[in-house]
Design an enzyme around this catalytic site. Structure first.
Site, PDB file in Angstrom:
ATOM      1  N   ALA A  67      99.635   3.772   0.245  1.00  0.00           N
ATOM      2  CA  ALA A  67     100.128   4.273  -1.034  1.00  0.00           C
ATOM      3  C   ALA A  67      99.908   3.177  -2.066  1.00  0.00           C
ATOM      4  O   ALA A  67      99.767   2.002  -1.715  1.00  0.00           O
ATOM      5  CB  ALA A  67     101.601   4.622  -0.915  1.00  0.00           C
ATOM      6  N   GLY A 110      99.981   4.337   4.161  1.00  0.00           N
ATOM      7  CA  GLY A 110      99.592   5.713   3.848  1.00  0.00           C
ATOM      8  C   GLY A 110      98.166   6.035   4.279  1.00  0.00           C
ATOM      9  O   GLY A 110      97.837   7.199   4.535  1.00  0.00           O
ATOM     10  N   GLU A 113      98.443   6.937   7.819  1.00  0.00           N
ATOM     11  CA  GLU A 113      99.126   8.239   7.863  1.00  0.00           C
ATOM     12  C   GLU A 113      98.190   9.372   7.443  1.00  0.00           C
ATOM     13  O   GLU A 113      98.238  10.479   7.985  1.00  0.00           O
ATOM     14  CB  GLU A 113     100.370   8.192   6.958  1.00  0.00           C
ATOM     15  CG  GLU A 113     101.407   7.208   7.504  1.00  0.00           C
ATOM     16  CD  GLU A 113     102.516   6.882   6.523  1.00  0.00           C
ATOM     17  OE1 GLU A 113     102.234   6.680   5.316  1.00  0.00           O
ATOM     18  OE2 GLU A 113     103.680   6.840   6.947  1.00  0.00           O
ATOM     19  N   GLU A 133     104.277  -1.455   5.963  1.00  0.00           N
ATOM     20  CA  GLU A 133     105.286  -1.245   4.912  1.00  0.00           C
ATOM     21  C   GLU A 133     106.427  -2.246   4.984  1.00  0.00           C
ATOM     22  O   GLU A 133     106.985  -2.651   3.966  1.00  0.00           O
ATOM     23  CB  GLU A 133     105.857   0.179   5.008  1.00  0.00           C
ATOM     24  CG  GLU A 133     104.893   1.281   4.587  1.00  0.00           C
ATOM     25  CD  GLU A 133     104.021   1.802   5.708  1.00  0.00           C
ATOM     26  OE1 GLU A 133     103.971   1.160   6.797  1.00  0.00           O
ATOM     27  OE2 GLU A 133     103.373   2.840   5.523  1.00  0.00           O
TER      28      GLU A 133
HETATM   29  N1  CAA Z   1      98.211  -0.465  -3.484  1.00  0.00           N
HETATM   30  C1  CAA Z   1      97.708  -0.909  -4.661  1.00  0.00           C
HETATM   31  N2  CAA Z   1      96.672  -1.780  -4.737  1.00  0.00           N
HETATM   32  C2  CAA Z   1      96.138  -2.210  -3.583  1.00  0.00           C
HETATM   33  C3  CAA Z   1      96.632  -1.798  -2.328  1.00  0.00           C
HETATM   34  C4  CAA Z   1      97.700  -0.869  -2.304  1.00  0.00           C
HETATM   35  N3  CAA Z   1      98.218  -0.387  -1.163  1.00  0.00           N
HETATM   36  N4  CAA Z   1      95.912  -2.412  -1.358  1.00  0.00           N
HETATM   37  C5  CAA Z   1      95.001  -3.163  -1.980  1.00  0.00           C
HETATM   38  N5  CAA Z   1      95.131  -3.062  -3.325  1.00  0.00           N
HETATM   39  C6  CAA Z   1      94.348  -3.719  -4.368  1.00  0.00           C
HETATM   40  C7  CAA Z   1      94.754  -5.177  -4.534  1.00  0.00           C
HETATM   41  O1  CAA Z   1      95.901  -5.267  -5.358  1.00  0.00           O
HETATM   42  C8  CAA Z   1      93.527  -5.755  -5.171  1.00  0.00           C
HETATM   43  O2  CAA Z   1      93.524  -5.394  -6.528  1.00  0.00           O
HETATM   44  P1  CAA Z   1      93.107  -6.488  -7.661  1.00  0.00           P
HETATM   45  O3  CAA Z   1      91.670  -6.783  -7.378  1.00  0.00           O
HETATM   46  O4  CAA Z   1      93.325  -5.756  -8.950  1.00  0.00           O
HETATM   47  O5  CAA Z   1      94.001  -7.654  -7.452  1.00  0.00           O
HETATM   48  C9  CAA Z   1      92.386  -4.991  -4.500  1.00  0.00           C
HETATM   49  O6  CAA Z   1      92.991  -3.783  -3.987  1.00  0.00           O
HETATM   50  C10 CAA Z   1      91.753  -5.735  -3.344  1.00  0.00           C
HETATM   51  O7  CAA Z   1      92.789  -6.109  -2.440  1.00  0.00           O
HETATM   52  P2  CAA Z   1      93.052  -7.625  -1.968  1.00  0.00           P
HETATM   53  O8  CAA Z   1      92.600  -8.570  -3.025  1.00  0.00           O
HETATM   54  O9  CAA Z   1      94.458  -7.720  -1.524  1.00  0.00           O
HETATM   55  O10 CAA Z   1      92.051  -7.706  -0.732  1.00  0.00           O
HETATM   56  P3  CAA Z   1      92.198  -8.650   0.559  1.00  0.00           P
HETATM   57  O11 CAA Z   1      90.900  -8.530   1.281  1.00  0.00           O
HETATM   58  O12 CAA Z   1      92.693  -9.999   0.187  1.00  0.00           O
HETATM   59  O13 CAA Z   1      93.360  -7.975   1.448  1.00  0.00           O
HETATM   60  C11 CAA Z   1      94.542  -6.124   2.482  1.00  0.00           C
HETATM   61  C12 CAA Z   1      93.193  -6.672   2.001  1.00  0.00           C
HETATM   62  C13 CAA Z   1      95.047  -6.972   3.658  1.00  0.00           C
HETATM   63  C14 CAA Z   1      94.330  -4.697   2.911  1.00  0.00           C
HETATM   64  C15 CAA Z   1      95.563  -6.220   1.317  1.00  0.00           C
HETATM   65  O14 CAA Z   1      94.980  -5.619   0.170  1.00  0.00           O
HETATM   66  C16 CAA Z   1      96.863  -5.521   1.587  1.00  0.00           C
HETATM   67  O15 CAA Z   1      97.717  -6.035   2.310  1.00  0.00           O
HETATM   68  N6  CAA Z   1      97.080  -4.320   0.989  1.00  0.00           N
HETATM   69  C17 CAA Z   1      98.316  -3.597   1.075  1.00  0.00           C
HETATM   70  C18 CAA Z   1      98.475  -2.919   2.411  1.00  0.00           C
HETATM   71  C19 CAA Z   1      99.828  -2.248   2.479  1.00  0.00           C
HETATM   72  O16 CAA Z   1     100.873  -2.854   2.411  1.00  0.00           O
HETATM   73  N7  CAA Z   1      99.810  -0.900   2.619  1.00  0.00           N
HETATM   74  C20 CAA Z   1     101.003  -0.117   2.720  1.00  0.00           C
HETATM   75  C21 CAA Z   1     101.369   0.391   1.382  1.00  0.00           C
HETATM   76  S1  CAA Z   1     102.966   1.150   1.359  1.00  0.00           S
HETATM   77  C22 CAA Z   1     102.718   2.705   1.945  1.00  0.00           C
HETATM   78  O17 CAA Z   1     101.620   3.111   2.252  1.00  0.00           O
HETATM   79  C23 CAA Z   1     103.955   3.551   2.019  1.00  0.00           C
HETATM   80  C24 CAA Z   1     103.783   4.802   2.820  1.00  0.00           C
HETATM   81  O18 CAA Z   1     104.021   4.857   3.998  1.00  0.00           O
HETATM   82  C25 CAA Z   1     103.341   6.027   2.176  1.00  0.00           C
END
Ligand code: CAA
Length: 261
Positions: A67, A110, A113, A133
């Site tokens: 998400a 998400g 999921e 999460e």
């Molecule tokens: N939401 C919004 N933006 C996201 C994102 C997310 N879930 N995942 C990645 N991005 C964005 C980053 O903010 C970044 O944007 P900017 O270039 O503007 O800074 C871009 O995508 C590239 O990401 P990273 O620079 O972080 O890339 P990385 O290679 O260093 O890391 C990653 C990759 C480990 C996947 C890291 O991006 C990450 O941890 N992402 C989040 C994963 C996460 O926590 N997902 C769960 C979300 S909550 C959810 O999904 C709730 C539910 O159950 C419905």
């Protein structure tokens, strides 16, 4: 055809619709408008009688990284509750045509999921699944805790959701999250998913949709109810022209010509 901002739609085979999440700079983070477009494209493919199967894939380094955290971070409980935040995600579980997820790169939160709401998951060796999460102060909200528990059991689901650890494509395959791994290489997993879609498209749509309905019932019903449901749907197959065609073709040693009737 509808114009979309966050997804791409195409028809790589006459009977296979391909939907590509197209927000690679944000690792296909599933913001609300993206999901609305996805649901719309799925509904269109479902309503199009020339489509027999749907392939869903990501782009760049991700299937989907979850998400959209930036969209979510300031939401208050009252907004989430009143606006039924994420409830529309499950709309796609009402699609009747088989959906094949082709996963390479991140399928997190998400994104994991989303893959779990598809009917078949194929993964490339680069795929990484996780429910991280807990690392950002929340828990799965798109069905991860429930669907994973049914597929991989309690201990593995607890470990994934409590530690947030990403699991490898090999682990996802060993644990039964994905049906199989596809060989390394750009686009290979999508190609294979399209081939599976094409194979499904050679069957009668009625029977493919009936299979989807009865297999999904196994996740909702107890065994007695599930067996009864399967038997009833099986009986109803005798009302289809395609059953007559399929079985006569077998008896006459020829290829069946299904008409989806
Ligand atoms: N939401 C919004 N933006 C996201 C994102 C997310 N879930 N995942 C990645 N991005 C964005 C980053 O903010 C970044 O944007 P900017 O270039 O503007 O800074 C871009 O995508 C590239 O990401 P990273 O620079 O972080 O890339 P990385 O290679 O260093 O890391 C990653 C990759 C480990 C996947 C890291 O991006 C990450 O941890 N992402 C989040 C994963 C996460 O926590 N997902 C769960 C979300 S909550 C959810 O999904 C709730 C539910 O159950 C419905």
């Amino acid at each position: 055809t509808t114009e979309y901002n966050y997804i791409l739609t195409s028809r790589p085979e006459p009977a296979v619709a391909l939907i590509t999440l197209n927000r690679p700079k944000a690792l296909n983070a599933l913001c609300s408008p993206l999901f609305a477009e996805l649901n719309q494209a799925l509904r269109e493919a479902d309503a199009d009688s020339s489509v027999s199967a749907i392939v869903l894939t990501g782009s760049g380094r991700a299937f989907a990284a979850g998400a959209d955290i930036k969209e979510m971070k300031d939401i208050q409980f009252a907004d989430a509750y009143k606006n039924r935040f994420l409830e529309d995600w499950a709309d796609m579980t009402r699609i009747r045509k088989p959906i094949i997820a082709a996963v390479s790169g991140y399928a997190l939160g998400g994104g994991c999921e989303l893959a779990l709401m598809c009917d078949i998951i194929l993964a490339s060796p680069t795929a990484k699944f996780g429910q991280p999460e807990i690392n950002i102060g929340t828990i799965p909200g798109g069905g991860g805790s429930q669907r994973l528990a049914k597929i991989i059991g309690k201990s593995r689901t607890m470990e994934m959701c409590l530690t947030g650890r990403m699991i490898s494509a090999q682990e996802a395959s060993d644990w039964g999250i994905v049906s199989r791994l596809v060989k390394e290489g750009e686009g290979e997993v999508v190609k294979e998913a399209i081939a599976v879609g094409k194979e499904i498209a050679s069957k009668s749509q009625i029977h493919a949709q009936a299979v989807k309905e009865v297999v999904n019932a196994a996740y909702d019903l107890n065994l007695t109810e599930g067996l009864k449901f399967e038997r009833r749907i099986f009986h109803s197959m005798f009302a289809t022209k395609d059953q007559k065609e399929g079985m006569s073709a077998f008896a006459q040693k020829r290829t069946p010509n299904f008409t989806n009737e």
